[in-house]
Design a protein around this motif. Sequence first.
Motif, PDB file in Angstrom:
ATOM      1  N   ASP A 266       0.829  -1.212   0.000  1.00  0.00           N
ATOM      2  CA  ASP A 266       0.000   0.000   0.000  1.00  0.00           C
ATOM      3  C   ASP A 266       0.862   1.261   0.000  1.00  0.00           C
ATOM      4  O   ASP A 266       0.562   2.224  -0.724  1.00  0.00           O
ATOM      5  CB  ASP A 266      -0.923  -0.021   1.228  1.00  0.00           C
ATOM      6  N   GLN A 267       1.931   1.268   0.791  1.00  0.00           N
ATOM      7  CA  GLN A 267       2.824   2.430   0.843  1.00  0.00           C
ATOM      8  C   GLN A 267       3.555   2.636  -0.479  1.00  0.00           C
ATOM      9  O   GLN A 267       3.700   3.769  -0.955  1.00  0.00           O
ATOM     10  CB  GLN A 267       3.822   2.264   1.978  1.00  0.00           C
ATOM     11  N   LEU A 268       4.016   1.561  -1.096  1.00  0.00           N
ATOM     12  CA  LEU A 268       4.707   1.675  -2.374  1.00  0.00           C
ATOM     13  C   LEU A 268       3.771   2.236  -3.442  1.00  0.00           C
ATOM     14  O   LEU A 268       4.175   3.065  -4.275  1.00  0.00           O
ATOM     15  CB  LEU A 268       5.240   0.311  -2.815  1.00  0.00           C
ATOM     16  N   ARG A 269       2.518   1.792  -3.412  1.00  0.00           N
ATOM     17  CA  ARG A 269       1.535   2.288  -4.381  1.00  0.00           C
ATOM     18  C   ARG A 269       1.184   3.749  -4.102  1.00  0.00           C
ATOM     19  O   ARG A 269       1.135   4.579  -5.022  1.00  0.00           O
ATOM     20  CB  ARG A 269       0.279   1.408  -4.326  1.00  0.00           C
ATOM     21  N   THR A 270       0.983   4.083  -2.830  1.00  0.00           N
ATOM     22  CA  THR A 270       0.613   5.455  -2.479  1.00  0.00           C
ATOM     23  C   THR A 270       1.719   6.445  -2.817  1.00  0.00           C
ATOM     24  O   THR A 270       1.466   7.548  -3.311  1.00  0.00           O
ATOM     25  CB  THR A 270       0.290   5.541  -0.978  1.00  0.00           C
ATOM     26  N   ARG A 271       2.953   6.052  -2.576  1.00  0.00           N
ATOM     27  CA  ARG A 271       4.096   6.937  -2.810  1.00  0.00           C
ATOM     28  C   ARG A 271       4.666   6.800  -4.225  1.00  0.00           C
ATOM     29  O   ARG A 271       5.660   7.417  -4.558  1.00  0.00           O
ATOM     30  CB  ARG A 271       5.192   6.657  -1.777  1.00  0.00           C
ATOM     31  N   GLN A 272       4.002   5.968  -5.044  1.00  0.00           N
ATOM     32  CA  GLN A 272       4.389   5.781  -6.447  1.00  0.00           C
ATOM     33  C   GLN A 272       5.860   5.371  -6.573  1.00  0.00           C
ATOM     34  O   GLN A 272       6.614   5.903  -7.373  1.00  0.00           O
ATOM     35  CB  GLN A 272       4.119   7.060  -7.250  1.00  0.00           C
ATOM     36  N   ILE A 273       6.246   4.418  -5.740  1.00  0.00           N
ATOM     37  CA  ILE A 273       7.608   3.881  -5.781  1.00  0.00           C
ATOM     38  C   ILE A 273       7.700   2.864  -6.906  1.00  0.00           C
ATOM     39  O   ILE A 273       6.951   1.883  -6.931  1.00  0.00           O
ATOM     40  CB  ILE A 273       7.983   3.222  -4.439  1.00  0.00           C
ATOM     41  N   GLY A 274       8.638   3.088  -7.835  1.00  0.00           N
ATOM     42  CA  GLY A 274       8.811   2.162  -8.940  1.00  0.00           C
ATOM     43  C   GLY A 274      10.019   1.259  -8.802  1.00  0.00           C
ATOM     44  O   GLY A 274      10.084   0.193  -9.415  1.00  0.00           O
TER      45      GLY A 274
END
Length: 328
Positions: A266-274
């Motif tokens: 969820d955090q990776l998606r929210t912060r748009q981490i690629g």
Amino acid sequence: GFGLMHLAQRWAQRPAARLGVAALCGGAAAAVFAFSFPQCLAGPYANLDPFIARWWLANVPEALSLGVQMRMQPFSAIDKLWVPALGLGYCLWRCARTRGRGRNLWGALAVMLAASSLLIFWQIRATYGVHVIALVPLAGLIAEVWQRVAGSGPRWRRLLILLPIIFIGSAVFWPALESGYKIAATAIPGAPKGPVMLLHECTTRDALPAVADLPPTNVLAYIDVGPILLFSTPHAILGGPYHRDQPGLKATIELFRATDDAWIRDQLRTRQIGLIATCPGPENRVVYPTESGNGLAERLAAGRVPDYLQPIPDPAHPGLRFYRVVAQ
């Protein structure tokens, strides 16, 4: 202030009077500083989140005291004191051999060098200012050795005598000893291994071809790896070794220490981490450890890659590891 102290010596003949003038000048300078920059009185880390201070700042070598670094990196710690100690020793030696004004000058330099050297015991980053002061007596030491060997044969022989003095007083002396120790520790079975703070191959531009040409994205990277990614690639980083980047630092530490994969996704998606970048070594051992040993950084260091990450192999630079975040 220095100008006033010079002018005041005409009537301030006694050492106590000169010391009083110096104290007045120093007090005035401190008052002006405090009035102009009152926020500095609280210190640079006064507003730092205790969580960041606990897991990151407490492990930054430059922010450590000399005693702590002596336990973690003995060669580096001795290196910080070596140059000031040589300079102070030469100052005291000249004081013992000189009289009059020369003795006052070398004595004043010795006091300034000794007082500033005490700051290294408080925080390592004071080294840089102390070494600048130490360069003055070290230059005098080199000049004196050169004068003493002036009549001892051809020029090449004098240079040969001078080279060890320059080497011992240089900034490469203790790093050279540390490198020799590491080579010996590798070659001798059972010899204790010296501590390494960060793999060099993780902080050079040569280690970045694997991701340099990828479309720009946000990167969750080890804190010490962040600057080279920010400087040498088109990508943005979540956190780096900048204490004013508190939200990014805290998020980086929390994500790498997290054990809940659903929350991490969820955090990776929210912060748009690629992308995720790691460099297994001291940082994951001192910044990201968990009681369970199941944090994200610990799993990646052990080769246990979650299903929402895809490794980007780079056989030429295995130290710095990259992972592509798989969309889910």
